[in-house]
Design an enzyme around this catalytic site. Structure first.
Site, mmCIF file in Angstrom:
data_model
loop_
_atom_site.group_PDB
_atom_site.id
_atom_site.type_symbol
_atom_site.label_atom_id
_atom_site.label_comp_id
_atom_site.label_asym_id
_atom_site.label_seq_id
_atom_site.Cartn_x
_atom_site.Cartn_y
_atom_site.Cartn_z
ATOM 1 N N GLU A 284 73.410 41.770 38.765
ATOM 2 C CA GLU A 284 73.321 40.326 38.575
ATOM 3 C C GLU A 284 74.391 39.599 39.393
ATOM 4 O O GLU A 284 74.221 38.438 39.761
ATOM 5 C CB GLU A 284 73.482 40.000 37.084
ATOM 6 C CG GLU A 284 72.638 38.833 36.627
ATOM 7 C CD GLU A 284 72.624 38.676 35.119
ATOM 8 O OE1 GLU A 284 71.543 38.471 34.566
ATOM 9 O OE2 GLU A 284 73.692 38.753 34.489
ATOM 10 N N HIS A 305 67.684 67.760 37.085
ATOM 11 C CA HIS A 305 66.401 68.458 36.933
ATOM 12 C C HIS A 305 65.225 67.500 37.095
ATOM 13 O O HIS A 305 64.088 67.857 36.794
ATOM 14 C CB HIS A 305 66.356 69.167 35.577
ATOM 15 C CG HIS A 305 67.448 70.181 35.435
ATOM 16 N ND1 HIS A 305 67.252 71.528 35.620
ATOM 17 C CD2 HIS A 305 68.770 70.026 35.174
ATOM 18 C CE1 HIS A 305 68.403 72.162 35.467
ATOM 19 N NE2 HIS A 305 69.342 71.273 35.199
ATOM 20 N N LYS A 419 61.788 33.009 33.435
ATOM 21 C CA LYS A 419 61.862 32.240 32.178
ATOM 22 C C LYS A 419 60.964 31.014 32.260
ATOM 23 O O LYS A 419 60.235 30.713 31.318
ATOM 24 C CB LYS A 419 63.303 31.792 31.917
ATOM 25 C CG LYS A 419 64.207 32.890 31.411
ATOM 26 C CD LYS A 419 65.539 32.295 30.976
ATOM 27 C CE LYS A 419 66.572 33.389 30.788
ATOM 28 N NZ LYS A 419 67.926 32.859 30.710
HETATM 29 O O1 PA5 Z 1 74.990 37.757 32.251
HETATM 30 C C1 PA5 Z 1 74.284 36.854 31.861
HETATM 31 O O2 PA5 Z 1 74.585 35.673 32.009
HETATM 32 C C2 PA5 Z 1 72.976 37.148 31.129
HETATM 33 O O3 PA5 Z 1 72.675 38.480 31.094
HETATM 34 C C3 PA5 Z 1 73.091 36.654 29.706
HETATM 35 O O4 PA5 Z 1 74.137 37.324 29.064
HETATM 36 C C4 PA5 Z 1 71.795 36.857 28.936
HETATM 37 O O5 PA5 Z 1 70.742 36.211 29.588
HETATM 38 C C5 PA5 Z 1 71.921 36.314 27.520
HETATM 39 O O6 PA5 Z 1 72.313 34.988 27.542
HETATM 40 P P1 PA5 Z 1 72.810 34.260 26.245
HETATM 41 O O7 PA5 Z 1 74.075 34.906 25.808
HETATM 42 O O8 PA5 Z 1 73.003 32.844 26.632
HETATM 43 O O9 PA5 Z 1 71.726 34.438 25.200
#
Ligand code: PA5
Length: 444
Positions: A284, A305, A419
């Site tokens: 990310e 394996h 989303k």
């Molecule tokens: O790293 C990030 O920003 C995402 O993985 C969020 O943690 C994830 O989408 C969850 O978001 P939130 O904590 O707002 O529910």
């Protein structure tokens, strides 16, 4: 202290790669230390092991004790950065089989990380008649998966304990002031914990996001933060001795040499969810603007394996980073067998750690020979302290790596695309035009 062994990448990268990266690394380091680079609103994690809210830390410990007293099960609701860190640490330190073990601490069930009805229902069934508490974790408070799950578990909790009783069992970890979850928690009177504004989800495991569930499972969070703080001090020193610099430089040089995939490997099955956490952290942070190493993971020796074949002889796009613990916590010797039907008596009396180490060394030599550069990260024994060190080390190297790549390591604009489509297809108000467009596309 963590040691990064880069000996086995030498033949794959230019000899002068460290020198050529010294200046960009120094720049990236300054950006992180002074919060002066792109994405600087989200570098609160850099000094978190020193600057964390001590009052809240005490409340986390008190809440963890309360959960241990009131419940035999804790449901942790969250996804992505609000899930993987806690799961990684609990699996690593308490075992992936933690729920099956005899203990004084509550079973832990993770929910809100899927939209699968079967998975959700299974958690409800597994909780069964157990007394349970809930820790709902969402920085934004609007993430669909945990929000839907929370509806189910809140209802279950209120049915079982009444509104008042449920109030004493629900803990919300969210933004300090904003968001639907914060508003809901305040209205219902839940105890709340904070995801600091300047700490993004994937860098938040050392905040209340990770610490409350981790502490509820009996992990020493002082030791975890102690390890992170010591690594913070080590990473704050600029120069080639800095282990995060060494790792960031090596993976950057490998990327520039044409490698596209980094596999994080470990020889401890309990480390598996730490690799999931690491994948989110790096994937990310770096995967944007058409750039970035694809983070993958393997669990050795099991995956030797299965994936071992590809790693040895498939497309030469890979390099491996192997996390090696110093020694396992358990000393176990291979038994002698009178008949020696399997021909393994040559190993009788040998420690299992010796056998595992030979597998590690043999695999490393084979993979390097097969064209897969290997980085080895040596850490101490598997303890809360060393895991704290490792977490901070990976976070810091990730920030450096992102800056070396020339991207913002602290945003995630690409996550929004799915989303929006999902909301439109679900019929969320405000998405009407988009819904029509998408339905049209799907009908073709
Ligand atoms: O790293 C990030 O920003 C995402 O993985 C969020 O943690 C994830 O989408 C969850 O978001 P939130 O904590 O707002 O529910």
């Amino acid at each position: 202290m963590i040691q990064v062994n880069t000996n086995n990448i030498a033949e794959f990268v230019p000899a002068a790669y460290q020198a050529s990266l010294a200046q960009p690394l120094a720049q990236a380091h300054t950006w992180l230390q002074d919060a002066s680079g792109i994405g600087n609103d989200f570098v609160g994690w850099v000094h978190l092991p020193r600057d964390y809210d001590k009052e809240e830390f005490s409340r986390i410990k008190a809440a963890a004790k309360k959960i241990q007293q009131q419940s035999t099960a804790l449901v942790v609701i969250g996804i992505g950065g609000s899930y993987l860190g806690a799961r990684g640490v609990i699996d690593a330190l308490c075992s992936p089989n933690y729920n099956q073990k005899k203990k004084d601490t509550p079973n832990i069930y993770f929910a809100g990380n899927t939209l699968s009805a079967d998975a959700l229902n299974e958690v409800v069934e597994l909780i069964g008649e157990q007394d349970f508490s809930i820790n709902v974790i969402s920085k934004s408070g609007t993430t669909t998966e945990p929000a839907i799950s929370f509806r189910f578990f809140k209802e279950l909790c209120e049915k079982k304990y009444g509104k008042e009783g449920a109030r004493a069992r629900i803990y919300a970890t969210t933004d300090k002031t904003h968001g639907v979850l914060k508003a809901l928690a305040d209205a219902e009177g839940y105890e709340t914990f904070v995801v600091p504004d300047s700490v993004g989800g994937r860098y938040s495991v050392l905040s209340a996001v990770g610490l409350l569930p981790i502490a509820a499972c009996g992990v020493d969070i002082d030791a975890l933060m102690g390890g992170a703080a010591d690594m913070m001090a080590a990473c704050a020193k600029p120069g080639q001795e800095n282990p995060a610099w060494q790792y960031a430089a090596a993976r950057s040089a490998l990327y520039q040499s044409g490698k596209k995939i980094e596999i994080l490997a470990s020889y401890e099955p309990s480390f598996r969810f730490m690799t999931e956490w690491w994948k989110q952290l790096y994937g990310e942070s770096e995967g944007k603007e058409g750039k970035g190493l694809f983070p993958a993971s393997t669990e050795f020796t099991a995956d030797l394996h299965s994936m071992g074949q590809y790693i040895q002889q498939g497309e030469r796009l890979l390099f491996e980073t192997v996390v090696r613990y110093e020694k396992p916590l358990t000393a176990l010797t291979v038994p002698f067998d009178e008949s020696d039907g399997d021909g393994l008596n040559f190993l009788a009396g040998k420690d299992m750690s010796f056998v595992n180490e030979q597998a590690m060394d043999g695999t490393l030599l084979a993979h390097v020979e097969g064209g897969v550069p290997n980085l080895v990260i040596h850490i101490g024994q598997n303890t809360a302290y060393t895991l704290g060190e490792l977490i901070y080390f990976f976070e810091y190297a990730c920030g450096l790596s992102g800056y070396l790549l020339g991207i913002n390591p602290f945003d995630q604009p690409g996550v929004e695309s799915y989303k929006k489509n999902m909301f439109a297809l679900l019929g969320k108000p405000g998405y009407e035009d988009m819904r029509a467009e998408l339905l049209e596309k799907l009908s073709k």
